[in-house]
Design an enzyme around this catalytic site. Structure first.
Site, mmCIF file in Angstrom:
data_model
loop_
_atom_site.group_PDB
_atom_site.id
_atom_site.type_symbol
_atom_site.label_atom_id
_atom_site.label_comp_id
_atom_site.label_asym_id
_atom_site.label_seq_id
_atom_site.Cartn_x
_atom_site.Cartn_y
_atom_site.Cartn_z
ATOM 1 N N LYS A 196 -32.851 -2.162 -38.491
ATOM 2 C CA LYS A 196 -34.237 -2.367 -38.069
ATOM 3 C C LYS A 196 -35.190 -1.762 -39.095
ATOM 4 O O LYS A 196 -34.902 -0.732 -39.687
ATOM 5 C CB LYS A 196 -34.460 -1.726 -36.700
ATOM 6 C CG LYS A 196 -33.765 -2.461 -35.556
ATOM 7 C CD LYS A 196 -34.106 -1.846 -34.218
ATOM 8 C CE LYS A 196 -33.510 -2.629 -33.060
ATOM 9 N NZ LYS A 196 -33.836 -2.036 -31.754
ATOM 10 N N HIS A 267 -23.230 -5.606 -27.615
ATOM 11 C CA HIS A 267 -23.863 -4.310 -27.410
ATOM 12 C C HIS A 267 -22.941 -3.339 -26.668
ATOM 13 O O HIS A 267 -22.995 -2.128 -26.898
ATOM 14 C CB HIS A 267 -25.190 -4.467 -26.668
ATOM 15 C CG HIS A 267 -26.254 -3.556 -27.188
ATOM 16 N ND1 HIS A 267 -26.733 -3.617 -28.484
ATOM 17 C CD2 HIS A 267 -26.922 -2.527 -26.602
ATOM 18 C CE1 HIS A 267 -27.650 -2.690 -28.655
ATOM 19 N NE2 HIS A 267 -27.785 -2.010 -27.545
ATOM 20 N N HIS A 293 -30.025 4.617 -35.437
ATOM 21 C CA HIS A 293 -31.094 4.963 -34.506
ATOM 22 C C HIS A 293 -32.224 5.663 -35.258
ATOM 23 O O HIS A 293 -31.981 6.434 -36.191
ATOM 24 C CB HIS A 293 -30.579 5.916 -33.418
ATOM 25 C CG HIS A 293 -29.755 5.215 -32.364
ATOM 26 N ND1 HIS A 293 -28.822 5.871 -31.590
ATOM 27 C CD2 HIS A 293 -29.736 3.929 -31.955
ATOM 28 C CE1 HIS A 293 -28.266 5.011 -30.756
ATOM 29 N NE2 HIS A 293 -28.807 3.834 -30.959
#
Length: 328
Positions: A196, A267, A293
């Site tokens: 991300k 997931h 994360h």
């Protein structure tokens, strides 16, 4: 700034996944429709929409969503989309501050991450190992591309590798799909993953998984020919890149075939790795880095799984706990 411009921003600059883009678009268009139906819309749609981006109107909208029977988690998603849009408008000078920050969100029931036990995953990997071995590769390479058996052997190998990679690395579905061959470092036994926010991280590969990848690449070569460093690491039998539904179906088909119970999704494999690493004593910061994360809080949720299992074992084994249950 239009909703379309914001979607372009999160797609091209923030690199949000296609699924997140679609969810945010749906949430923002839902808000725009509600604003228009409120009877205050004028000719300038965007100016009118910005006029609704004040705490009082946003609270009304949140109440509207709750009255529709949406779950708190879904309401949070809608408000997160609006918050991201408002941050974008602040950045572009259309708003002075983010009004969503002044809106209290509904309480969400905490859900522990689902996961598969180490035992069930080891049993699956052992049972499906033949599909990834040299013997089946030799048979596949002896067949012509397009042959029914060749397709069957290739797809079985690909499905197995999808599950193996997701469980061995904990990468997200979108990250798996986006892998290119050049991101595999055979010498150092690592995989460079684009996560991300376009952030790159490096993940170690155990020897058996690296071998499985290399054998798969031989199978892919026999099916569609030699690739380039920029080619997708994983491809369909016709040489096309994978897509989200393909990965979902592959995971379900594989795990269904070996009797693993519960929800079957990429997931859950990610959660399973995180839980297994934590149970084996891995450092929380190391798990955070591996999973990509942005904050430790996102990783700490996995500690709750371990605590809940510890509580269950305690209640089953402790003499006083058992005595208290018999007196209830």
């Amino acid at each position: 700034m239009t909703i379309e411009q914001y979607i372009a921003y999160i797609r091209d600059v923030r690199r949000y996944s296609p699924r997140t883009q679609a969810l945010y678009r749906e949430a923002l268009e839902g808000f725009a429709q509600w604003a228009e139906m409120s009877g205050q819309a004028g000719h300038d749609v965007m100016a009118d929409l910005i006029g609704h981006l004040i705490p009082s109107r946003l609270r009304e909208y949140e109440a509207h969503l709750m009255e529709r029977g949406l779950k708190p988690r879904t309401v949070h998603l809608h408000m997160s989309a609006l918050s991201g849009y408002c941050n974008f408008l602040v950045k572009e000078g259309e708003l002075k501050s983010n009004p969503v920050r002044g809106v209290k969100r509904p309480k969400m029931e905490k859900r522990l991450p689902e996961y598969y036990t180490e035992k069930s995953m080891e049993e699956y990997l052992a049972a499906s190992a033949h599909a990834a071995g040299q013997e089946e590769l030799a048979i596949l390479q002896s067949l012509k591309p397009g042959d029914r058996l060749a397709s069957e052997l290739y797809n079985r190998r690909l499905r197995r590798l999808i599950v193996s990679l997701l469980y061995a690395t904990g990468i997200r579905r979108a990250e798996l799909i986006g892998l290119q061959r050049k991101q595999l470092d055979r010498e150092r036994k690592t995989l460079r993953v684009r996560g991300k926010g376009d952030k790159m991280r490096e993940i170690p590969l155990i020897a058996s998984v690296l071998e499985e990848i290399l054998l798969y690449l031989q199978a892919a070569k026999s099916m569609v020919g030699e690739g380039t460093p920029e080619s997708p690491l994983l491809i369909t039998e016709k040489g096309n890149p994978l897509y989200p539904e393909y990965v979902d179906r592959a995971v379900k088909a594989e795990l269904d075939g070996y009797g693993i119970t519960g929800r079957k999704s990429p997931h859950v494999l990610r959660h399973s790795l995180a839980t297994a690493l934590l149970d084996e004593g891995a450092d929380l910061n190391a798990i955070k880095q591996m999973l990509g994360h942005s904050s430790l809080a996102a990783t700490e949720v996995y500690t709750h799984n371990s605590i809940e299992r510890l509580k269950a074992q305690y209640m089953n084994a402790h003499p006083r706990a058992k005595n208290e249950e018999s007196h209830d």
